[in-house]
Design a protein around this motif. Structure first.
Motif, PDB file in Angstrom:
ATOM      1  N   LYS A 128       0.860  -1.274   0.001  1.00 10.17           N
ATOM      2  CA  LYS A 128      -0.156   0.002  -0.013  1.00 10.17           C
ATOM      3  C   LYS A 128       1.062   1.345  -0.054  1.00 10.17           C
ATOM      4  CE  LYS A 128      -4.017  -2.293   2.101  1.00 10.17           C
ATOM      5  NZ  LYS A 128      -4.932  -2.108   3.302  1.00 10.17           N
ATOM      6  N   SER A 183      -7.430  -6.010  -3.468  1.00  8.49           N
ATOM      7  CA  SER A 183      -8.435  -7.067  -2.867  1.00  8.49           C
ATOM      8  C   SER A 183      -7.799  -8.557  -3.201  1.00  8.49           C
ATOM      9  CB  SER A 183      -9.852  -6.901  -3.324  1.00  8.49           C
ATOM     10  OG  SER A 183      -9.631  -6.916  -4.895  1.00  8.49           O
ATOM     11  N   ASP A 195      -7.438  -2.565  -8.508  1.00  8.39           N
ATOM     12  CA  ASP A 195      -8.356  -1.777  -9.225  1.00  8.39           C
ATOM     13  C   ASP A 195      -7.991  -0.408  -8.962  1.00  8.39           C
ATOM     14  OD1 ASP A 195     -11.022  -3.655 -10.123  1.00  8.39           O
ATOM     15  OD2 ASP A 195     -10.224  -4.376  -8.049  1.00  8.39           O
ATOM     16  N   TYR A 196      -7.811   0.318 -10.073  1.00 15.23           N
ATOM     17  CA  TYR A 196      -7.254   1.649  -9.937  1.00 15.23           C
ATOM     18  C   TYR A 196      -7.941   2.592 -11.068  1.00 15.23           C
ATOM     19  CZ  TYR A 196      -4.426  -0.202 -13.641  1.00 15.23           C
ATOM     20  OH  TYR A 196      -4.198  -0.760 -14.963  1.00 15.23           O
ATOM     21  N   TRP A 202     -12.124   2.843 -14.292  1.00 13.29           N
ATOM     22  CA  TRP A 202     -11.415   2.009 -13.529  1.00 13.29           C
ATOM     23  C   TRP A 202     -10.879   1.002 -14.351  1.00 13.29           C
ATOM     24  CZ3 TRP A 202     -10.621   2.248  -8.125  1.00 13.29           C
ATOM     25  CH2 TRP A 202     -11.057   3.263  -7.530  1.00 13.29           C
ATOM     26  N   ARG A 222      -6.782   6.961  -7.567  1.00 14.00           N
ATOM     27  CA  ARG A 222      -7.177   6.155  -6.437  1.00 14.00           C
ATOM     28  C   ARG A 222      -6.862   4.728  -6.962  1.00 14.00           C
ATOM     29  NH1 ARG A 222     -10.970   8.773  -8.843  1.00 14.00           N
ATOM     30  NH2 ARG A 222     -11.044  10.657  -7.403  1.00 14.00           N
ATOM     31  N   TYR A 223      -6.901   3.914  -5.712  1.00 16.50           N
ATOM     32  CA  TYR A 223      -6.821   2.292  -6.016  1.00 16.50           C
ATOM     33  C   TYR A 223      -7.286   1.694  -4.620  1.00 16.50           C
ATOM     34  CZ  TYR A 223      -3.274   2.542  -2.157  1.00 16.50           C
ATOM     35  OH  TYR A 223      -2.697   2.640  -0.897  1.00 16.50           O
ATOM     36  N   GLU A 224      -7.653   0.344  -5.162  1.00 18.67           N
ATOM     37  CA  GLU A 224      -8.268  -0.412  -4.084  1.00 18.67           C
ATOM     38  C   GLU A 224      -7.746  -1.919  -4.267  1.00 18.67           C
ATOM     39  OE1 GLU A 224     -12.509  -0.688  -4.717  1.00 18.67           O
ATOM     40  OE2 GLU A 224     -12.883   1.293  -4.083  1.00 18.67           O
TER      41      GLU A 224
END
Length: 129
Positions: free
Chosen positions: A20, A72, A91-92, A100, A68-70
């Motif tokens: 991260k 998982s 995912d970004y 995205w 931004r990003y996630e």
């Protein structure tokens, strides 16, 4: 990192925290933070080709590369107490982009001189539905 015992492998959360930090550097446009997390002999395998640490850090020359990003679907495979493989889905959204994108990432982390560094990363783009 919480774990200071060099004979015990790190926990998933410890390595995920480092990953991260790499993503935060992409969002912040912080090349020095990214460089500090990559080994001197870093190798990236990307859809655009191979990259070393200087190539990877060079993407910050103009501006942040992510908005931004996630992360998982995280998994950690312990190869030795000092070498682990982190795999996950990212995912970004890129700056100025409305849509995205997604990729699967394999990221090799090594403890060198009591510091965890990312020595290898391979990104596989996904079709986002």
């Amino acid at each position: 990192m919480q774990n200071t015992d060099n004979t015990t492998p790190p926990a998933l959360d410890d390595i995920l925290t480092l990953a991260k930090q790499v993503w935060a550097a992409l969002v912040d446009g912080n090349a020095s933070a990214d460089r500090a997390l990559l080994s001197a002999d870093f190798l990236g395998v990307y859809p655009t080709g191979f990259a070393n640490r200087d190539d990877n850090v060079g993407q910050f020359a103009d501006a942040p590369t992510m908005a931004r990003y996630e992360l998982s679907e995280t998994k950690l495979r312990v190869l030795t107490p000092d070498i682990v493989l982190l795999t996950y889905r990212a995912d970004y959204q890129r700056p100025e982009a409305e849509s995205w994108e997604a990729m699967l990432i394999s990221s090799l982390w090594e403890r060198r001189l009591d510091v965890w560094v990312n020595s290898f990363s391979q990104d596989t783009p996904l079709e986002v539905q």
